[in-house]
Scaffold this active site. Structure first.
Site, short mmCIF file in Angstrom:
data_model
loop_
_atom_site.label_atom_id
_atom_site.label_comp_id
_atom_site.label_asym_id
_atom_site.label_seq_id
_atom_site.Cartn_x
_atom_site.Cartn_y
_atom_site.Cartn_z
N LYS A 178 -6.25 -31.46 8.19
CA LYS A 178 -7.38 -30.50 8.51
C LYS A 178 -8.70 -31.00 7.55
O LYS A 178 -8.35 -30.60 6.21
CB LYS A 178 -6.92 -29.17 8.68
CG LYS A 178 -8.49 -28.22 9.08
CD LYS A 178 -8.20 -26.74 8.69
CE LYS A 178 -8.76 -26.57 7.27
NZ LYS A 178 -10.39 -27.06 7.31
N CYS A 287 -15.10 -32.28 -8.42
CA CYS A 287 -14.04 -31.59 -9.38
C CYS A 287 -13.95 -32.29 -10.54
O CYS A 287 -13.67 -31.62 -11.47
CB CYS A 287 -12.58 -31.16 -8.71
SG CYS A 287 -11.91 -33.02 -7.94
P1 ADP Z 1 -14.53 -25.14 -1.29
O1 ADP Z 1 -14.97 -23.92 -1.98
O2 ADP Z 1 -14.66 -26.48 -1.86
O3 ADP Z 1 -14.97 -25.31 0.26
P2 ADP Z 1 -12.15 -24.29 -0.08
O4 ADP Z 1 -10.63 -24.30 -0.86
O5 ADP Z 1 -12.51 -23.14 0.66
O6 ADP Z 1 -12.91 -25.15 -1.05
O7 ADP Z 1 -11.94 -25.41 0.98
C1 ADP Z 1 -11.01 -26.66 0.96
C2 ADP Z 1 -10.28 -27.06 2.04
O8 ADP Z 1 -9.62 -25.56 2.38
C3 ADP Z 1 -11.36 -27.10 3.42
O9 ADP Z 1 -10.81 -27.96 4.43
C4 ADP Z 1 -11.44 -25.30 3.87
O10 ADP Z 1 -11.49 -25.34 5.34
C5 ADP Z 1 -9.79 -25.15 3.52
N1 ADP Z 1 -9.53 -23.76 3.91
C6 ADP Z 1 -10.35 -22.76 3.31
N2 ADP Z 1 -9.64 -21.56 3.46
C7 ADP Z 1 -8.42 -21.84 4.01
C8 ADP Z 1 -7.33 -21.10 4.42
N3 ADP Z 1 -7.17 -19.67 4.36
N4 ADP Z 1 -6.27 -21.58 4.82
C9 ADP Z 1 -6.46 -22.80 5.14
N5 ADP Z 1 -7.60 -23.79 4.61
C10 ADP Z 1 -8.46 -23.42 4.16
#
Ligand code: ADP
Length: 487
Positions: A178, A287
């Protein structure tokens, strides 16, 4: 000669290109002007499960494929990435925003992982242990973990996937991937090129849309044996909790707060040049970027002078424009977050030494001007959180011990940098910094062959190098008695 990219903008499951059952779609926006680059399906839990089923079905065939043949397939994927460098780089700039030369460099960097793991696949060797009883041997073998899930962020949409997918496929695992919903096109391009490289259907599946629903479903599925995640500490912790129920192997590459330490005996030309290269890569949305600039007080003025000169020369604009060095931030929320960190720092005593004038043609909700702050202190949000923007947050220190204490005064432990002409002194200091990787007079120590990952709240597990492959291999022992007992 550059070849064209003609992948369908759909989810990639079991070798097919499919829409979401819900019929919902997502718009992929160009960060430079918020115009639509593509419309893609918005997948959810059903598509997540379909991808796992495809990867499960493809697993026996792929794990039984001889490792050199798996390696050959990865090598062909490397060659195809390089052959498509130009269209990949342009599309990467369109969906991610980074300047075109940085996008080209990312294509090469991503490709290097497929090549390195193509070679490493051939070297998944077991060994035997001489047993303490005559006639017995313990055979140690490495086998693929099984189906793995990869979840990646938007700052390096091609390379973050490459780190995980190349190692997993080399190990004989099959994968569900994903990418970030901000930048899913590079994952689709990878899957399209992988099919052309001869990767069997179902070995690599790409799903995106409702991130929380997809992540939760994958963490519930017993068939998913491992998770490799790069993203925020908040999401990493959530996935870790979800993965606990089915006891998955987890590798997490989370946030960072890297110090960039310039000692008074550093080559200031080199240090300022390298600092700029590191800090302004992807407009600071990295990062391992230099989140905190720690400069020894005696050289602060001189270093500030050199930095300001370099900042003034930076060209800001849309990433496809010739000569641009600093592109937009990923979205409006990203711009707002940087604004709030700078305001907070200025309110609590930091000095704004420089803020670039944005060219009038640029949309201010997309870009943040390169900025230099001095007099930052460790308690400000800007020194504790990831800035993820083109802002230099500088603080001065008196002694090496003080620099070390401040460097380690963070919950993160991903990367750090030390500059000094005395390499032994810098290396000694590097050893005492709590971080997974430290560059001594080197702004970019990361390479495909180098194991990379964090400690503390930056995560655990490694990507790249032999260690990155081991994340996707299980050790199994077969104990054999060669001489049956005489009756
Ligand atoms: P950033 O703030 O750098 O976008 P995230 O952790 O939100 O960091 O995003 C990193 C990845 O994790 C992306 O592919 C995002 O879609 C995914 N992501 C965000 N929330 C979730 C979740 N609840 N479960 C699984 N994947 C997630």
């Amino acid at each position: 000669m550059s070849e064209s990219l003609e992948f369908p903008c759909r989810l990639h499951i079991a070798g097919g290109w499919v829409n979401a059952a819900s019929g919902r779609t997502l718009s992929i926006l160009n960060p430079a002007d918020h115009g639509e680059v593509a419309s893609v399906p918005c997948g959810g839990a059903d598509e997540a499960s379909a991808a796992v089923a495809a990867a499960t079905q493809a697993l026996p065939g792929w794990r039984a494929t001889p490792a050199p043949a798996r390696g050959d397939c990865l090598r062909r994927l490397h060659d195809l990435l390089i052959a498509h460098r130009e269209p990949l780089a342009s599309l990467l700039t369109l969906e991610q925003g980074k300047p075109l030369p940085q996008a080209r460099a990312e294509v090469d960097y991503a490709a290097s992982f497929y090549l390195w793991y193509a070679e490493e696949a051939r070297r998944i060797c077991g060994f035997t242990i001489p047993h303490r009883e005559a006639g017995k041997t313990a055979m140690v073998e490495y086998q693929p973990v099984g189906v793995i899930a990869a979840i990646t962020p938007w700052n390096f949409p091609l390379a973050m996937g490459a780190k995980k997918i190349a190692a997993a496929l080399a190990a004989g695992c099959t994968a569900v991937w994903k990418p970030s919903e901000e930048t899913p096109l590079m994952a689709l391009a990878t899957a399209w090129l992988a099919a052309r490289a001869g990767l069997p259907a179902g070995v690599l599946n790409v799903v995106f849309g409702d991130a929380a629903a997809i992540g939760e479903r994958w963490m519930e599925e017993a068939a998913v044996l491992a998770l490799s995640f790069t993203g925020s500490t908040r999401t990493g912790l959530l996935l870790l909790r979800q993965a606990a129920a089915t006891l998955k192997r987890v590798q997490l590459e989370l946030g960072g707060n890297a110090p960039f330490i310039v000692l008074e005996d550093a080559d200031l030309d080199l240090a300022s040049e390298d600092f700029m290269k590191l800090k302004f890569l992807v407009s600071g949305q990295v990062c391992v970027t230099a989140n905190r600039l720690l400069v020894q007080r005696r050289i602060e003025e001189e270093f500030t002078h050199r930095l300001t000169e370099r900042l003034r020369a930076l060209r800001i604009g849309p990433g496809l424009e010739e000569g641009v060095e600093v592109g937009p931030l990923i979205n409006e929320a990203g711009v707002k977050k940087v604004e709030s960190l700078v305001e907070d720092a200025c309110r609590s005593g930091a000095r704004l030494l420089y803020s670039a004038d944005l060219p009038p043609a640029l949309d201010r909700s997309c870009f943040y001007p390169p900025t230099l702050l001095a007099g930052v202190n460790q308690n400000q949000r800007i020194a504790r959180e990831e800035i993820f923007g083109p802002v230099v947050a500088m603080q001065a220190f008196a002694s090496e011990e003080e620099a070390l204490t401040r460097a380690n005064d963070t919950e993160y432990g991903l990367a750090a940098y030390v500059y000094s002409r005395d390499v032994e002194r810098a290396t000694e200091l590097a050893r005492r910094i709590e971080a997974g990787i430290v560059g001594v007079n080197d702004p970019r120590p990361l390479r495909a062959e180098v194991p990379f990952g964090g400690i503390k709240m930056s995560g655990f597990g490694r990507e790249g190098g032999r260690e990155g492959l081991m994340e996707f291999l299980e050790c199994r022992v077969i104990g054999v008695r060669r001489a049956p007992r005489a009756k």
